[in-house]
Scaffold this motif. Structure first.
Motif, PDB file in Angstrom:
ATOM      1  N   GLY A  73      45.306  41.740 -61.536  1.00  0.00           N
ATOM      2  CA  GLY A  73      45.533  43.160 -61.271  1.00  0.00           C
ATOM      3  C   GLY A  73      46.950  43.599 -61.565  1.00  0.00           C
ATOM      4  O   GLY A  73      47.292  44.773 -61.359  1.00  0.00           O
ATOM      5  N   GLU A  74      47.786  42.654 -62.030  1.00  0.00           N
ATOM      6  CA  GLU A  74      49.186  42.926 -62.352  1.00  0.00           C
ATOM      7  C   GLU A  74      49.886  43.622 -61.181  1.00  0.00           C
ATOM      8  O   GLU A  74      50.575  44.637 -61.348  1.00  0.00           O
ATOM      9  N   GLU A  75      49.713  43.041 -59.990  1.00  0.00           N
ATOM     10  CA  GLU A  75      50.293  43.590 -58.763  1.00  0.00           C
ATOM     11  C   GLU A  75      51.627  42.913 -58.472  1.00  0.00           C
ATOM     12  O   GLU A  75      51.715  41.681 -58.422  1.00  0.00           O
ATOM     13  N   ALA A  76      52.649  43.702 -58.244  1.00  0.00           N
ATOM     14  CA  ALA A  76      53.998  43.164 -58.082  1.00  0.00           C
ATOM     15  C   ALA A  76      54.114  42.222 -56.895  1.00  0.00           C
ATOM     16  O   ALA A  76      54.903  41.275 -56.915  1.00  0.00           O
ATOM     17  N   GLN A  77      53.323  42.459 -55.839  1.00  0.00           N
ATOM     18  CA  GLN A  77      53.455  41.667 -54.623  1.00  0.00           C
ATOM     19  C   GLN A  77      52.671  40.357 -54.665  1.00  0.00           C
ATOM     20  O   GLN A  77      52.770  39.555 -53.739  1.00  0.00           O
ATOM     21  N   LYS A  78      51.909  40.141 -55.718  1.00  0.00           N
ATOM     22  CA  LYS A  78      51.062  38.958 -55.767  1.00  0.00           C
ATOM     23  C   LYS A  78      51.597  37.925 -56.747  1.00  0.00           C
ATOM     24  O   LYS A  78      52.240  38.254 -57.747  1.00  0.00           O
ATOM     25  N   ALA A  79      51.268  36.669 -56.445  1.00  0.00           N
ATOM     26  CA  ALA A  79      51.607  35.572 -57.345  1.00  0.00           C
ATOM     27  C   ALA A  79      50.658  35.584 -58.527  1.00  0.00           C
ATOM     28  O   ALA A  79      49.649  36.289 -58.548  1.00  0.00           O
ATOM     29  N   GLY A  80      50.974  34.786 -59.519  1.00  0.00           N
ATOM     30  CA  GLY A  80      50.129  34.653 -60.695  1.00  0.00           C
ATOM     31  C   GLY A  80      50.854  35.061 -61.957  1.00  0.00           C
ATOM     32  O   GLY A  80      51.697  35.959 -61.950  1.00  0.00           O
ATOM     33  N   VAL A  81      50.515  34.397 -63.042  1.00  0.00           N
ATOM     34  CA  VAL A  81      51.077  34.754 -64.336  1.00  0.00           C
ATOM     35  C   VAL A  81      50.368  36.007 -64.842  1.00  0.00           C
ATOM     36  O   VAL A  81      49.181  36.210 -64.592  1.00  0.00           O
ATOM     37  N   MET A  82      51.100  36.862 -65.520  1.00  0.00           N
ATOM     38  CA  MET A  82      50.489  38.067 -66.064  1.00  0.00           C
ATOM     39  C   MET A  82      49.489  37.690 -67.163  1.00  0.00           C
ATOM     40  O   MET A  82      49.685  36.701 -67.871  1.00  0.00           O
ATOM     41  N   PRO A  83      48.440  38.481 -67.312  1.00  0.00           N
ATOM     42  CA  PRO A  83      47.407  38.123 -68.293  1.00  0.00           C
ATOM     43  C   PRO A  83      47.944  37.853 -69.691  1.00  0.00           C
ATOM     44  O   PRO A  83      47.532  36.882 -70.342  1.00  0.00           O
ATOM     45  N   ASP A  84      48.880  38.685 -70.162  1.00  0.00           N
ATOM     46  CA  ASP A  84      49.366  38.505 -71.535  1.00  0.00           C
ATOM     47  C   ASP A  84      50.342  37.345 -71.674  1.00  0.00           C
ATOM     48  O   ASP A  84      50.742  36.999 -72.789  1.00  0.00           O
ATOM     49  N   GLU A  85      50.716  36.724 -70.540  1.00  0.00           N
ATOM     50  CA  GLU A  85      51.593  35.555 -70.590  1.00  0.00           C
ATOM     51  C   GLU A  85      50.834  34.257 -70.290  1.00  0.00           C
ATOM     52  O   GLU A  85      51.427  33.173 -70.277  1.00  0.00           O
ATOM     53  N   THR A  86      49.537  34.381 -70.069  1.00  0.00           N
ATOM     54  CA  THR A  86      48.746  33.212 -69.686  1.00  0.00           C
ATOM     55  C   THR A  86      48.609  32.221 -70.829  1.00  0.00           C
ATOM     56  O   THR A  86      48.711  30.999 -70.630  1.00  0.00           O
ATOM     57  N   GLY A  87      48.394  32.716 -72.038  1.00  0.00           N
ATOM     58  CA  GLY A  87      48.240  31.828 -73.189  1.00  0.00           C
ATOM     59  C   GLY A  87      49.449  30.932 -73.413  1.00  0.00           C
ATOM     60  O   GLY A  87      49.302  29.702 -73.522  1.00  0.00           O
ATOM     61  N   PRO A  88      50.656  31.504 -73.483  1.00  0.00           N
ATOM     62  CA  PRO A  88      51.835  30.649 -73.660  1.00  0.00           C
ATOM     63  C   PRO A  88      52.006  29.615 -72.542  1.00  0.00           C
ATOM     64  O   PRO A  88      52.422  28.482 -72.812  1.00  0.00           O
TER      65      PRO A  88
ATOM     66  N   HIS B  66      50.272  14.444 -67.329  1.00  0.00           N
ATOM     67  CA  HIS B  66      49.666  14.074 -66.056  1.00  0.00           C
ATOM     68  C   HIS B  66      48.938  15.233 -65.374  1.00  0.00           C
ATOM     69  O   HIS B  66      48.570  15.130 -64.208  1.00  0.00           O
ATOM     70  N   LEU B  67      48.740  16.338 -66.110  1.00  0.00           N
ATOM     71  CA  LEU B  67      47.998  17.476 -65.590  1.00  0.00           C
ATOM     72  C   LEU B  67      46.749  17.712 -66.432  1.00  0.00           C
ATOM     73  O   LEU B  67      46.786  17.578 -67.652  1.00  0.00           O
ATOM     74  N   SER B  68      45.656  18.050 -65.766  1.00  0.00           N
ATOM     75  CA  SER B  68      44.426  18.466 -66.438  1.00  0.00           C
ATOM     76  C   SER B  68      44.122  19.889 -66.004  1.00  0.00           C
ATOM     77  O   SER B  68      43.744  20.116 -64.850  1.00  0.00           O
ATOM     78  N   CYS B  69      44.302  20.836 -66.917  1.00  0.00           N
ATOM     79  CA  CYS B  69      44.039  22.234 -66.583  1.00  0.00           C
ATOM     80  C   CYS B  69      42.573  22.538 -66.862  1.00  0.00           C
ATOM     81  O   CYS B  69      42.133  22.542 -68.012  1.00  0.00           O
ATOM     82  N   HIS B  70      41.835  22.815 -65.790  1.00  0.00           N
ATOM     83  CA  HIS B  70      40.388  23.009 -65.906  1.00  0.00           C
ATOM     84  C   HIS B  70      39.985  24.469 -66.049  1.00  0.00           C
ATOM     85  O   HIS B  70      38.815  24.744 -66.299  1.00  0.00           O
ATOM     86  N   GLY B  71      40.918  25.406 -65.842  1.00  0.00           N
ATOM     87  CA  GLY B  71      40.523  26.805 -65.960  1.00  0.00           C
ATOM     88  C   GLY B  71      41.502  27.739 -65.284  1.00  0.00           C
ATOM     89  O   GLY B  71      42.700  27.446 -65.170  1.00  0.00           O
ATOM     90  N   LEU B  72      40.964  28.863 -64.800  1.00  0.00           N
ATOM     91  CA  LEU B  72      41.774  29.950 -64.276  1.00  0.00           C
ATOM     92  C   LEU B  72      41.336  30.333 -62.868  1.00  0.00           C
ATOM     93  O   LEU B  72      40.181  30.155 -62.493  1.00  0.00           O
ATOM     94  N   MET B  73      42.266  30.883 -62.120  1.00  0.00           N
ATOM     95  CA  MET B  73      41.998  31.373 -60.769  1.00  0.00           C
ATOM     96  C   MET B  73      42.600  32.768 -60.657  1.00  0.00           C
ATOM     97  O   MET B  73      43.626  33.070 -61.290  1.00  0.00           O
ATOM     98  N   ALA B  74      41.964  33.624 -59.873  1.00  0.00           N
ATOM     99  CA  ALA B  74      42.514  34.970 -59.667  1.00  0.00           C
ATOM    100  C   ALA B  74      42.137  35.504 -58.301  1.00  0.00           C
ATOM    101  O   ALA B  74      41.107  35.139 -57.728  1.00  0.00           O
ATOM    102  N   LEU B  75      42.997  36.370 -57.810  1.00  0.00           N
ATOM    103  CA  LEU B  75      42.775  37.121 -56.577  1.00  0.00           C
ATOM    104  C   LEU B  75      42.919  38.603 -56.942  1.00  0.00           C
ATOM    105  O   LEU B  75      44.022  39.120 -57.029  1.00  0.00           O
ATOM    106  N   PRO B  76      41.794  39.292 -57.193  1.00  0.00           N
ATOM    107  CA  PRO B  76      41.874  40.689 -57.631  1.00  0.00           C
ATOM    108  C   PRO B  76      42.462  41.585 -56.538  1.00  0.00           C
ATOM    109  O   PRO B  76      42.577  41.175 -55.371  1.00  0.00           O
ATOM    110  N   PRO B  77      42.795  42.813 -56.878  1.00  0.00           N
ATOM    111  CA  PRO B  77      43.211  43.781 -55.855  1.00  0.00           C
ATOM    112  C   PRO B  77      42.130  43.917 -54.786  1.00  0.00           C
ATOM    113  O   PRO B  77      40.941  43.721 -55.064  1.00  0.00           O
ATOM    114  N   TYR B  78      42.564  44.250 -53.576  1.00  0.00           N
ATOM    115  CA  TYR B  78      41.600  44.391 -52.482  1.00  0.00           C
ATOM    116  C   TYR B  78      40.890  45.736 -52.562  1.00  0.00           C
ATOM    117  O   TYR B  78      41.504  46.775 -52.765  1.00  0.00           O
TER     118      TYR B  78
END
Length: 236
Positions: free
Chosen positions: A128-143, A153-165
């Protein structure tokens, strides 16, 4: 059966129904029972009913609680992660769902390497690109995913999100759909551990049905199982 057992069965039944109605395979959605501030005795009740996957938000609480419950359950870390806590998180949890910065990923990688293990992670997207929440911005996720791919030593299995309430679960649907589309986009670029089975952790007690319909493979449900949250305190 205890009240927790009854509520757990109700949630599991609703998950199965929503999964089938969405045309997906039964069992393709995993339930993380969110046990933050829930005493170990109540978590044990859920374990006694056969549930073995739990999520914790706070490291200190988890360090007190998890040893009380033995080696059986799997644990997901679903809280904000600071780099100075990565060593303990890497040692304690089976999956970290909230990686959102390269610094944290690199530190987890170092700690997992020191433990001679490969750590499962998800990248948290601030959908939701909310300033108060953690998370990488969508357009920065690829990099970020491209950089994580170099972490041995990391296996990235996918994505997690907490949408706006929202009061209405349907309002969350476009955000769930966006996360699914991001997952598909990055799977095509082969940026996940298994690009044919990308994990999408999205949906909580109030909106997990909509999340399943939009492609969630992991849902995080606490109050619908354990009831209103007790205040932090005695976790025994």
């Amino acid at each position: 059966m205890s009240s927790i057992g009854i509520r757990l069965q109700q949630v599991l039944r609703a998950i199965t129904e929503a999964t089938v109605q969405a045309g997906r395979e039964p069992g393709s959605v995993k339930l993380v029972a969110v046990s933050k501030t829930v005493p170990a005795t109540l978590v044990q009740e859920a374990m006694d009913c056969g549930h073995m996957l739990f999520g914790e938000n706070y490291l200190q609480e988890a360090q007190e609680k998890i040893p009380l419950l033995g080696a059986g359950p799997s644990w997901h870390f679903i809280g904000r992660l600071q780099s100075n806590k990565c060593r303990d998180v890497a040692a304690l949890f089976n999956m970290v769902e909230t990686v959102d910065r390269l610094k944290v990923a690199q530190r987890l990688n170092e700690c997992a390497g020191a433990l001679d293990r490969r750590l499962n992670i998800l990248v948290q997207v601030n959908i939701g690109e909310e300033a108060q929440k953690a998370g990488v911005m969508p357009d920065e996720t690829g990099p970020l995913l491209e950089s994580i791919a170099a972490c041995a030593h990391l296996s990235c299995h996918g994505l997690m999100a907490l949408p706006p309430y929202f009061d209405k679960p349907e309002a969350s649907r476009p955000y769930f759909r966006q996360l699914r589309q991001l997952g598909q986009q990055f799977a095509h670029k082969e940026l996940f551990y298994n690009n044919h089975q990308v994990e999408l952790s999205m949906g909580m007690s109030g909106d997990y049905i909509a999340a399943i319909e939009e492609g969630a493979t992991i849902i995080r449900v606490g109050t619908a199982i354990f009831g209103a949250r007790p205040q932090p305190g005695d976790l025994s």
